[in-house]
Design a protein around this motif. Structure first.
Motif, PDB file in Angstrom:
ATOM      1  N   ILE A 172       6.592  42.807  27.780  1.00  0.00           N
ATOM      2  CA  ILE A 172       6.181  43.177  28.814  1.00  0.00           C
ATOM      3  C   ILE A 172       7.008  43.007  30.239  1.00  0.00           C
ATOM      4  O   ILE A 172       7.567  43.794  31.008  1.00  0.00           O
ATOM      5  CB  ILE A 172       4.800  42.619  29.240  1.00  0.00           C
ATOM      6  N   GLY A 173       7.772  41.887  29.994  1.00  0.00           N
ATOM      7  CA  GLY A 173       8.959  41.305  31.140  1.00  0.00           C
ATOM      8  C   GLY A 173       9.998  42.301  31.019  1.00  0.00           C
ATOM      9  O   GLY A 173      10.312  42.789  32.062  1.00  0.00           O
ATOM     10  N   LEU A 174      10.579  42.678  29.828  1.00  0.00           N
ATOM     11  CA  LEU A 174      11.684  43.733  29.827  1.00  0.00           C
ATOM     12  C   LEU A 174      10.991  45.021  30.292  1.00  0.00           C
ATOM     13  O   LEU A 174      12.062  45.817  30.824  1.00  0.00           O
ATOM     14  CB  LEU A 174      11.979  43.519  28.118  1.00  0.00           C
ATOM     15  N   LEU A 175      10.024  45.484  30.039  1.00  0.00           N
ATOM     16  CA  LEU A 175       9.520  46.805  30.356  1.00  0.00           C
ATOM     17  C   LEU A 175       9.534  46.798  31.845  1.00  0.00           C
ATOM     18  O   LEU A 175       9.968  47.768  32.664  1.00  0.00           O
ATOM     19  CB  LEU A 175       8.477  47.253  29.791  1.00  0.00           C
ATOM     20  N   ILE A 176       9.146  45.611  32.672  1.00  0.00           N
ATOM     21  CA  ILE A 176       8.997  45.592  33.893  1.00  0.00           C
ATOM     22  C   ILE A 176      10.439  45.677  34.478  1.00  0.00           C
ATOM     23  O   ILE A 176      10.548  46.176  35.671  1.00  0.00           O
ATOM     24  CB  ILE A 176       8.293  44.368  34.514  1.00  0.00           C
ATOM     25  N   ALA A 177      11.249  44.896  33.936  1.00  0.00           N
ATOM     26  CA  ALA A 177      12.663  45.032  34.381  1.00  0.00           C
ATOM     27  C   ALA A 177      13.049  46.750  34.163  1.00  0.00           C
ATOM     28  O   ALA A 177      13.825  46.932  35.242  1.00  0.00           O
ATOM     29  CB  ALA A 177      13.494  44.152  33.480  1.00  0.00           C
TER      30      ALA A 177
ATOM     31  N   ALA B 280      16.148  67.088  44.706  1.00  0.00           N
ATOM     32  CA  ALA B 280      15.885  67.537  43.316  1.00  0.00           C
ATOM     33  C   ALA B 280      16.344  66.891  42.367  1.00  0.00           C
ATOM     34  O   ALA B 280      15.986  66.822  41.166  1.00  0.00           O
ATOM     35  CB  ALA B 280      16.393  69.080  43.223  1.00  0.00           C
ATOM     36  N   ARG B 281      17.626  65.873  42.435  1.00  0.00           N
ATOM     37  CA  ARG B 281      17.907  65.118  41.476  1.00  0.00           C
ATOM     38  C   ARG B 281      17.238  63.673  41.500  1.00  0.00           C
ATOM     39  O   ARG B 281      17.119  63.135  40.446  1.00  0.00           O
ATOM     40  CB  ARG B 281      19.451  64.848  41.594  1.00  0.00           C
ATOM     41  N   ALA B 282      16.661  63.276  42.754  1.00  0.00           N
ATOM     42  CA  ALA B 282      16.052  62.062  42.578  1.00  0.00           C
ATOM     43  C   ALA B 282      14.651  62.119  42.333  1.00  0.00           C
ATOM     44  O   ALA B 282      14.133  61.163  41.775  1.00  0.00           O
ATOM     45  CB  ALA B 282      16.161  61.519  44.171  1.00  0.00           C
ATOM     46  N   THR B 283      14.115  63.217  42.330  1.00  0.00           N
ATOM     47  CA  THR B 283      12.499  63.324  42.047  1.00  0.00           C
ATOM     48  C   THR B 283      12.027  63.056  40.613  1.00  0.00           C
ATOM     49  O   THR B 283      11.243  62.468  40.407  1.00  0.00           O
ATOM     50  CB  THR B 283      11.808  64.695  42.668  1.00  0.00           C
ATOM     51  N   PRO B 284      13.103  63.650  39.774  1.00  0.00           N
ATOM     52  CA  PRO B 284      12.652  63.441  38.142  1.00  0.00           C
ATOM     53  C   PRO B 284      12.962  61.762  38.028  1.00  0.00           C
ATOM     54  O   PRO B 284      12.454  61.296  37.115  1.00  0.00           O
ATOM     55  CB  PRO B 284      13.973  64.209  37.580  1.00  0.00           C
ATOM     56  N   THR B 285      13.881  61.208  38.516  1.00  0.00           N
ATOM     57  CA  THR B 285      14.145  59.701  38.438  1.00  0.00           C
ATOM     58  C   THR B 285      12.999  58.854  38.733  1.00  0.00           C
ATOM     59  O   THR B 285      12.180  58.176  38.097  1.00  0.00           O
ATOM     60  CB  THR B 285      15.214  59.142  39.264  1.00  0.00           C
ATOM     61  N   MET B 286      12.014  59.440  39.834  1.00  0.00           N
ATOM     62  CA  MET B 286      10.757  58.700  40.403  1.00  0.00           C
ATOM     63  C   MET B 286       9.804  59.250  39.231  1.00  0.00           C
ATOM     64  O   MET B 286       8.982  58.327  39.050  1.00  0.00           O
ATOM     65  CB  MET B 286      10.636  59.288  41.788  1.00  0.00           C
ATOM     66  N   LEU B 287       9.729  60.497  38.931  1.00  0.00           N
ATOM     67  CA  LEU B 287       8.653  60.581  37.785  1.00  0.00           C
ATOM     68  C   LEU B 287       8.884  60.026  36.632  1.00  0.00           C
ATOM     69  O   LEU B 287       8.113  59.506  35.975  1.00  0.00           O
ATOM     70  CB  LEU B 287       8.827  62.108  37.628  1.00  0.00           C
ATOM     71  N   GLY B 288      10.220  59.556  36.426  1.00  0.00           N
ATOM     72  CA  GLY B 288      10.366  58.408  35.051  1.00  0.00           C
ATOM     73  C   GLY B 288      10.053  57.305  35.443  1.00  0.00           C
ATOM     74  O   GLY B 288       9.412  56.479  34.601  1.00  0.00           O
ATOM     75  N   PHE B 289       9.778  56.703  36.806  1.00  0.00           N
ATOM     76  CA  PHE B 289       9.201  55.421  37.122  1.00  0.00           C
ATOM     77  C   PHE B 289       7.671  55.484  36.855  1.00  0.00           C
ATOM     78  O   PHE B 289       7.329  54.487  36.417  1.00  0.00           O
ATOM     79  CB  PHE B 289       9.360  55.298  38.712  1.00  0.00           C
ATOM     80  N   ILE B 290       7.065  56.587  37.095  1.00  0.00           N
ATOM     81  CA  ILE B 290       5.556  56.823  36.949  1.00  0.00           C
ATOM     82  C   ILE B 290       5.444  56.761  35.225  1.00  0.00           C
ATOM     83  O   ILE B 290       4.553  56.274  34.655  1.00  0.00           O
ATOM     84  CB  ILE B 290       5.095  58.165  37.386  1.00  0.00           C
ATOM     85  N   LEU B 291       6.502  57.426  34.559  1.00  0.00           N
ATOM     86  CA  LEU B 291       6.301  57.328  32.971  1.00  0.00           C
ATOM     87  C   LEU B 291       6.272  56.068  32.382  1.00  0.00           C
ATOM     88  O   LEU B 291       5.689  55.509  31.567  1.00  0.00           O
ATOM     89  CB  LEU B 291       7.529  58.108  32.410  1.00  0.00           C
ATOM     90  N   VAL B 292       7.442  55.303  32.953  1.00  0.00           N
ATOM     91  CA  VAL B 292       7.543  53.879  32.441  1.00  0.00           C
ATOM     92  C   VAL B 292       6.428  53.008  33.053  1.00  0.00           C
ATOM     93  O   VAL B 292       5.901  52.116  32.034  1.00  0.00           O
ATOM     94  CB  VAL B 292       8.851  53.078  33.200  1.00  0.00           C
ATOM     95  N   ASP B 293       5.653  53.357  34.089  1.00  0.00           N
ATOM     96  CA  ASP B 293       4.433  52.629  34.547  1.00  0.00           C
ATOM     97  C   ASP B 293       3.210  52.764  33.304  1.00  0.00           C
ATOM     98  O   ASP B 293       2.560  52.142  32.939  1.00  0.00           O
ATOM     99  CB  ASP B 293       4.034  53.001  35.617  1.00  0.00           C
TER     100      ASP B 293
END
Length: 355
Positions: A66-71, A237-250
Motif C-alpha cells: 500500500i505504501g508503494l502504491l501511495i508513492a 490536453a496533455r496534462a489531463t490524462p495524467t490527472m485521470l491516471g491519478f484517479i485510476l491509481v487511487d
C-alpha cells in the motif's frame, strides 16, 4: 404608485443579495445533510468490532505494498507540473507537490500556494510563470474531476446496475468540463477574449457575491493569459490524462485494500470499483476529499448486490483513507526540510525556459 413611494434601487439590490445569500446557505446545508444521510444509511448496520478485526488482518508486506502504491499515486499527481512548466524536472515537481500537500493539510489557503510559488522560484521558475502554472494545474485537476464521471458511466454499462446518480454525475461533469474547456479556448485566443471571459465569469458569480468587480476579474484573467503564454489548450490536453491516471491509481489502491481485508474478486470486481470511483470522484469537492460522503457512496455503488460484508468494506475504505491522507505527510515533511536546506537556484537553471 409614484417614484417617491418605490424603494430605492440600492435597497432592492441589497434585498436581492440577501435572498441569494440565504439560498446559497440553504443549498450548502442541503448538501451537508445529504452527505450525512448517505453516510448514516451506509454505516448504520456496520459491526465496528468486525471492522477492527479486518484492519488487524493486514500483514507487514501488505502495508508495504500500500505504501508503494501511495508513492506511485503521489508521483502521478505531481506529473502534471512538468507538462505545464517545461524544463521543470519530475523530482522538483514531486518535491513541490508533497510539500504543498503537507502545508495544505495543516494551514488555511493561500499558505500552500505561497510555498509552492517559493519552491518553483527556487527551482528557477519565474514567479509569474509559476503562478500561471499553478492556476493551470488547478484547472486540470477540476477538468479531470469532471471528465471522470463520463468514464465511470461507460464502465458502469458493463459491470454495474445503472443508477440515476451515474447519469446525473456524468451530465453535470460534462457540462462543467465543457465550460472549463470553452473558457481555456477563449482565453488562449488573446487578451480581448481573455478579458471577456473574466467579465462573463464575474457577472455569473456576482449574482451570488455582489462585491465581485467584473473589471478586476477581467484584468486578472488577462494577466493570466499573458503569464501562461501560448499553448494553454495543448498543455492542458496533455496534462489531463495524467490527472485521470491519478484517479485510476487511487481506484487501484481501493481495490488492493478490498483484497487485503478479504473481499474476493467475485464479490466486488475490479471494473466495478473503477466504475464507482470515476463516477463519484467529483464528490472529492467536499472537505478532506469528500471524507464520509464519497466513502459512503462508494460502499453503496460497489456493493449494489449486497454480497460483500459491510464491515470489510468499511475497513478497506478506512485503510484507503488513512493511506491517502496520512502517508503523503511524512515524505512531505522530508522534502520540505530538504528544500529549506538547499541553496537558491542559479539564474541559469533550465527550468526558466519560457512556458
Amino acid at each position: 404608485m409614484n417614484e417617491t413611494d418605490s424603494p430605492p434601487a440600492g435597497a432592492q439590490a441589497e434585498q436581492r443579495a440577501r435572498w441569494r445569500r440565504i439560498l446559497v446557505m440553504l443549498g450548502k446545508i442541503a448538501l451537508v445533510v445529504g452527505g450525512i444521510y448517505l453516510a448514516v444509511q451506509a454505516l448504520r448496520a456496520v459491526d465496528w468490532s468486525q471492522v477492527g478485526d479486518a484492519l488487524g488482518r493486514l500483514t507487514w508486506w501488505e502495508i508495504g505494498v500500500i505504501g508503494l502504491l501511495i508513492a506511485v499515486r503521489q508521483t502521478v499527481n505531481a506529473g502534471t507540473l512538468p507538462i505545464l512548466v517545461p524544463g521543470l524536472s519530475l523530482p522538483h515537481a514531486l518535491q513541490t507537490a508533497l510539500s504543498g500537500t503537507l502545508i495544505q493539510t495543516f494551514t488555511p489557503p493561500p499558505a500552500d500556494t505561497v510555498l509552492r510559488l517559493s519552491m518553483l522560484k527556487s527551482f528557477g521558475v519565474e514567479t509569474t510563470r509559476g503562478a500561471a502554472a499553478l492556476v493551470l494545474d488547478t484547472i486540470v485537476f477540476y477538468l479531470a474531476r469532471f471528465v471522470a464521471p463520463l468514464i465511470g458511466l461507460v464502465l458502469t454499462l458493463f459491470v454495474l446496475p445503472l443508477e440515476g446518480i451515474q447519469i446525473w454525475m456524468a451530465v453535470g461533469g460534462l457540462a462543467a468540463a465543457g465550460l472549463l474547456v470553452w473558457a481555456m479556448v477563449m482565453i488562449s485566443k488573446g487578451e480581448t477574449a481573455a478579458g471577456n471571459v473574466g467579465r462573463v465569469a464575474a457577472r455569473v458569480v456576482k449574482r451570488l457575491r455582489p462585491t465581485v468587480d467584473p473589471e478586476a476579474w477581467a484584468a486578472a484573467v488577462v494577466r493570466f493569459q499573458k503569464e501562461s503564454s501560448s499553448g494553454i489548450v495543448s498543455r492542458m490536453a496533455r496534462a489531463t490524462p495524467t490527472m485521470l491516471g491519478f484517479i485510476l491509481v487511487d481506484a487501484i489502491v481501493v481495490i488492493v485494500c478490498l483484497r487485503f481485508v478479504g473481499i474476493p474478486g467475485e464479490y466486488v470486481g475490479y471494473l466495478a470499483v473503477l466504475a464507482a470511483m470515476f463516477t463519484l470522484y467529483p464528490l472529492t469537492i467536499f472537505p478532506f476529499a469528500g471524507l464520509g460522503v464519497l466513502d459512503a457512496s462508494l460502499i453503496v455503488l460497489i456493493n449494489a448486490e449486497g454480497v460483500a460484508d459491510p464491515a470489510d468494506l468499511v475497513a478497506a475504505l478506512v485503510i484507503w483513507r488513512a493511506a491517502t491522507l496520512l502517508l503523503p505527510l511524512l515524505p512531505g515533511l522530508v522534502t520540505l526540510g530538504l528544500w529549506r536546506r538547499r541553496p537558491a537556484a542559479s539564474a541559469g537553471d533550465p527550468a526558466q525556459t519560457e512556458m
